[in-house]
Design an enzyme around this catalytic site. Structure first.
Site, mmCIF file in Angstrom:
data_model
loop_
_atom_site.group_PDB
_atom_site.id
_atom_site.type_symbol
_atom_site.label_atom_id
_atom_site.label_comp_id
_atom_site.label_asym_id
_atom_site.label_seq_id
_atom_site.Cartn_x
_atom_site.Cartn_y
_atom_site.Cartn_z
ATOM 1 N N GLU A 18 0.825 -1.229 0.000
ATOM 2 C CA GLU A 18 0.000 0.000 0.000
ATOM 3 C C GLU A 18 0.852 1.270 0.000
ATOM 4 O OE1 GLU A 18 -3.755 -0.142 2.153
ATOM 5 O OE2 GLU A 18 -3.667 -2.314 2.037
HETATM 6 N N1 COS Z 1 -6.008 12.688 -3.059
HETATM 7 C C1 COS Z 1 -6.682 13.272 -4.092
HETATM 8 N N2 COS Z 1 -6.087 13.658 -5.238
HETATM 9 C C2 COS Z 1 -4.768 13.450 -5.355
HETATM 10 C C3 COS Z 1 -4.008 12.858 -4.330
HETATM 11 C C4 COS Z 1 -4.682 12.480 -3.153
HETATM 12 N N3 COS Z 1 -4.029 11.913 -2.138
HETATM 13 N N4 COS Z 1 -2.724 12.764 -4.716
HETATM 14 C C5 COS Z 1 -2.670 13.299 -5.947
HETATM 15 N N5 COS Z 1 -3.915 13.698 -6.316
HETATM 16 C C6 COS Z 1 -4.306 14.364 -7.562
HETATM 17 C C7 COS Z 1 -3.529 15.676 -7.711
HETATM 18 O O1 COS Z 1 -4.228 16.738 -7.091
HETATM 19 C C8 COS Z 1 -3.471 15.838 -9.208
HETATM 20 O O2 COS Z 1 -4.684 16.350 -9.670
HETATM 21 P P1 COS Z 1 -4.689 17.568 -10.759
HETATM 22 O O3 COS Z 1 -3.863 17.048 -11.906
HETATM 23 O O4 COS Z 1 -6.129 17.743 -11.073
HETATM 24 O O5 COS Z 1 -4.049 18.720 -10.089
HETATM 25 C C9 COS Z 1 -3.380 14.397 -9.719
HETATM 26 O O6 COS Z 1 -3.908 13.564 -8.671
HETATM 27 C C10 COS Z 1 -1.960 13.982 -9.991
HETATM 28 O O7 COS Z 1 -1.205 14.258 -8.821
HETATM 29 P P2 COS Z 1 0.372 14.241 -8.813
HETATM 30 O O8 COS Z 1 0.893 14.989 -9.989
HETATM 31 O O9 COS Z 1 0.809 14.638 -7.463
HETATM 32 O O10 COS Z 1 0.643 12.693 -9.065
HETATM 33 P P3 COS Z 1 1.984 11.945 -9.051
HETATM 34 O O11 COS Z 1 1.988 11.002 -10.192
HETATM 35 O O12 COS Z 1 3.132 12.889 -8.940
HETATM 36 O O13 COS Z 1 1.830 11.110 -7.688
HETATM 37 C C11 COS Z 1 2.562 9.759 -5.886
HETATM 38 C C12 COS Z 1 2.937 10.627 -7.100
HETATM 39 C C13 COS Z 1 3.875 9.208 -5.373
HETATM 40 C C14 COS Z 1 1.893 10.582 -4.811
HETATM 41 C C15 COS Z 1 1.604 8.659 -6.322
HETATM 42 O O14 COS Z 1 2.028 8.083 -7.515
HETATM 43 C C16 COS Z 1 1.476 7.566 -5.286
HETATM 44 O O15 COS Z 1 0.865 7.746 -4.229
HETATM 45 N N6 COS Z 1 2.062 6.387 -5.566
HETATM 46 C C17 COS Z 1 1.995 5.253 -4.686
HETATM 47 C C18 COS Z 1 0.934 4.327 -5.105
HETATM 48 C C19 COS Z 1 0.864 3.181 -4.190
HETATM 49 O O16 COS Z 1 0.690 3.330 -3.002
HETATM 50 N N7 COS Z 1 1.002 1.977 -4.787
HETATM 51 C C20 COS Z 1 0.890 0.767 -4.069
HETATM 52 C C21 COS Z 1 -0.467 0.263 -4.252
HETATM 53 S S1 COS Z 1 -0.746 -1.123 -3.270
HETATM 54 S S2 COS Z 1 -2.663 -1.172 -3.292
#
Ligand code: COS
Length: 379
Positions: A361
């Site tokens: 996660e």
């Molecule tokens: N809640 C709501 N919206 C979110 C959010 C959140 N927690 N995080 C990002 N967003 C939204 C942003 O606001 C953005 O929206 P807009 O384009 O409309 O402004 C969009 O999603 C993209 O956000 P961002 O550019 O920050 O995305 P990234 O690709 O840079 O995200 C992380 C990077 C690392 C945060 C993300 O890829 C992540 O959480 N990865 C881990 C996934 C994970 O946990 N995988 C394991 C799964 S096991 S079930």
């Protein structure tokens, strides 16, 4: 310290504790070795509603608050982290439905869970675990339907679920804005589970690939709107991470309990080892870490209950609890010495189980990205 529960919560906790002690803890020692998914144990747990702690009252659930749910989940993780993982993974699949589903979808999935069925959240892919925007699974519009093709991996409950929430690219040119989420039920032609992972820990949970071969679903299977899948997934993970922290706290607490019990009965140099300050200080540090992680989890859940922002706190809870559960498990092994390294005693299993909490996660590196973004903002 610990959880402050009302009378109803305390009664529930006592019931769950008794079940975990009598039906889970010892039995899972064997299942840990064999890797068997203990169907009967899970059926009994579901009969008690342990898979349905997060179903809101309006959809037929018992409607307990998140902190009470956390106390119950911790008890499950103390007994066996694979058992805890199976129960929470259903709710991981349930969260996107509650976040973005129609009333009909919410009721349909709630009914399944209340009837003892399991669910799965299919986000991770072979080429994109931490980067869900790298989504190779596709959903192509065909009349009023979508046709889904692709493969998800490391899916908890992959082979035993009745419902699956799946992210798929509906527009491959739009990055994370081209990802949509779908609710799909088992038995849909073309949906199948791949081989089961032979895991280091949480061996009583089922982890498989989930494969989609020309899976045809109606457009009404979509959760939310086209292109909202990434945000739905991010919101889901924000919520679920706090409960991942709870699981890690459960393992750490079990390590403290096992190490305390051992240090009171193991005699060296003429007295129990717990009389030596070297051991006392180790136990104190283990307790400091465990209780701090628990309070971080409670804080993140309190923010959620109050409708306040919790993205950073949820990531801190998951990251800190995951890290300390490994540290505390290592210390428990050290206190038990050679016996700690032996399969005869439970602490080596606790270390193997704890490790996944730094990985699943969202790895703890991902949590640090989330936390540092919250601290630094956009600049
Ligand atoms: N809640 C709501 N919206 C979110 C959010 C959140 N927690 N995080 C990002 N967003 C939204 C942003 O606001 C953005 O929206 P807009 O384009 O409309 O402004 C969009 O999603 C993209 O956000 P961002 O550019 O920050 O995305 P990234 O690709 O840079 O995200 C992380 C990077 C690392 C945060 C993300 O890829 C992540 O959480 N990865 C881990 C996934 C994970 O946990 N995988 C394991 C799964 S096991 S079930």
């Amino acid at each position: 310290m610990g959880y402050i529960l009302n009378e109803e919560g305390k009664d529930l906790l006592a019931t769950v504790k008794e079940f975990c002690e009598n039906e889970v803890k010892e039995q899972c020692k064997e299942y840990d070795i064999s890797g068997e998914w203990p169907k009967e144990m899970y059926e009994k747990a579901c009969e008690m509603g342990l898979n349905a702690l997060e179903v809101p009252e309006e959809y037929g659930g018992i409607g307990i608050d998140k902190i009470t749910a956390a106390a119950l989940y911790e008890e499950m993780a103390k007994a066996d982290a694979g058992f805890y993982t199976t129960m929470t993974a259903t709710n991981l699949g349930y969260k996107p439905v509650l976040i973005a589903g129609t009333e009909e979808q919410k009721q349909q999935v709630s009914d399944l869970i209340l009837n003892g069925k399991h669910g799965a959240f299919c986000l991770t892919e072979p080429m994109g675990g931490s980067d869900p925007s790298c989504c190779k699974t596709t959903a192509v519009k065909d009349g009023d339907d979508y046709i889904i093709n692709g493969r998800k991996c490391f899916i908890t409950n992959g082979a035993i679920s009745d419902f699956y929430v799946v992210t798929a690219a509906t527009d491959k040119t739009a990055g994370n804005k081209g990802i949509s989420a779908f609710l799909i039920f088992s038995g849909t032609p073309g949906l199948s589970a791949g081989n089961e992972e032979n895991k280091m820990g949480i061996r009583t949970s089922n982890t498989t690939d989930v494969v989609f071969e020309d899976v045809r679903v109606p457009a009404s299977a979509m959760l939310g709107k086209e292109g909202e899948g990434f945000k739905i997934a991010m919101k889901t993970l924000d919520l679920s991470r706090t409960f991942v922290g709870v699981g890690a706290v459960g393992i750490a607490q079990r390590c403290v309990d096992e190490a305390v019990a051992y240090s009171k009965q193991r005699v060296t140099f003429g007295k129990p080892i717990g009389k030596f300050q070297a051991i006392q200080f180790m136990l104190a540090d283990m307790e400091i870490k465990t209780e701090t992680a628990r309070q971080m989890v409670i804080h993140a859940l309190t923010l959620q209950e109050m409708g306040l922002p919790f993205n950073k706190e949820s990531a801190i809870a998951k990251c800190y609890a995951g890290d300390i559960s490994v540290e505390v498990a290592l210390d428990a092994i050290q206190i038990l010495g050679g016996y700690g390294y032996s399969r005869e005693y439970p602490v080596e299993k606790l270390l193997r189980d704890a490790k996944i909490f730094q990985i699943y996660e969202g790895t703890n590196q991902i949590q640090r990205i989330v936390i540092s973004r919250a601290v630094m903002g956009k600049f």
